[in-house]
Design an enzyme around this catalytic site. Structure first.
Site, short mmCIF file in Angstrom:
data_model
loop_
_atom_site.label_atom_id
_atom_site.label_comp_id
_atom_site.label_asym_id
_atom_site.label_seq_id
_atom_site.Cartn_x
_atom_site.Cartn_y
_atom_site.Cartn_z
N SER A 103 -15.04 15.84 -2.30
CA SER A 103 -15.45 15.55 -3.68
C SER A 103 -14.22 15.28 -4.56
O SER A 103 -13.51 14.30 -4.35
CB SER A 103 -16.32 16.70 -4.19
OG SER A 103 -16.99 16.35 -5.37
N ASP A 153 -26.78 11.18 -1.86
CA ASP A 153 -25.84 11.89 -2.73
C ASP A 153 -26.12 11.52 -4.19
O ASP A 153 -26.00 10.35 -4.57
CB ASP A 153 -24.41 11.49 -2.35
CG ASP A 153 -23.36 12.38 -3.00
OD1 ASP A 153 -23.58 12.83 -4.13
OD2 ASP A 153 -22.31 12.60 -2.37
N HIS A 184 -24.84 15.76 -1.72
CA HIS A 184 -23.40 15.85 -1.96
C HIS A 184 -22.73 16.96 -1.15
O HIS A 184 -21.52 17.05 -1.09
CB HIS A 184 -23.15 16.06 -3.46
CG HIS A 184 -21.74 15.79 -3.88
ND1 HIS A 184 -21.14 14.55 -3.78
CD2 HIS A 184 -20.78 16.60 -4.39
CE1 HIS A 184 -19.89 14.61 -4.22
NE2 HIS A 184 -19.65 15.85 -4.59
#
Length: 206
Positions: A103, A153, A184
């Site tokens: 991320s 996501d 995610h």
């Protein structure tokens, strides 16, 4: 200096893994993931220097999915210089670092690739976004990149992942993308696929 943890690996020929957490993480977050990806590698876990409502990040953002580009550039330079210092301090090969980022950590790793030709030998990017648009990337010939993404996501649209892969390919990087039916979150499948990829790209001749 950035807050970090270093664990020396057993195989000096294996790449040192630069471990970069997601928003709100710490330098310890991806240590186990690093060990799963390359058990014999040295591990360098780093904590982001930016705080967003008390959560550590590697660079500021203006809103969800909108990066503060000025800060991103400064923080990317800071991380690149930190790698120079760490390679000397811990005596590992500066030219054999593979970033493993999730991320926000994947985004700063991608930014290293976008801004510095020899910052990384390779990168494992879990759920990354395009760090910047409209800039010319360095020649990434010989740089291998693995991207793990979720088709569902909510933070990173499918098209964003494809765009990032194409930008890296256009810069001559060797890119492999794994799409899963996930959101995610980081999945075990992604980690194992990254392990197999790293074995193939960095350890097969060792």
């Amino acid at each position: 200096m950035m807050r970090h943890i270093f664990e020396k690996g057993q195989n000096p020929d294996a790449p040192t893994l630069l471990l970069l957490h997601g928003t709100g993480g710490t330098e310890h977050d991806l240590i186990n993931v690093g060990k799963m990806i390359s058990a014999e590698s040295s591990l360098l876990g780093v904590k982001g220097n930016v705080s967003e409502f008390g959560m550590a990040r590697f660079f500021r953002r203006l809103s969800e999915g909108v990066f503060d580009e000025e800060d991103l550039i400064i923080r990317t330079k800071e991380l690149n210089e930190f790698l120079d210092e760490s390679a000397k301090a811990y005596e590992f090969d500066r030219n054999n670092i593979v970033a493993v980022g999730y991320s926000n950590g994947a985004n700063i790793a991608a930014s290293l690739l976008f801004h510095y030709q020899n910052a990384l030998a390779g990168a494992v990017l879990f759920h990354p976004m395009v760090p910047r648009r409209g800039i010319e990337l360095p020649d990434l010939s010989g740089t291998s990149v693995f991207i793990g993404a979720g088709e569902n996501d909510p933070l990173v649209p499918l098209q964003e992942t494809k765009e990032l892969a194409e930008l890296l390919k256009d810069a001559k990087a060797n890119v492999e993308v794994l799409f899963e039916q996930n959101g995610h979150q980081l999945s075990g499948n992604e980690v194992y696929a990254a392990r197999d990829w790293l074995q193939k790209k960095f350890l097969k001749d060792k």
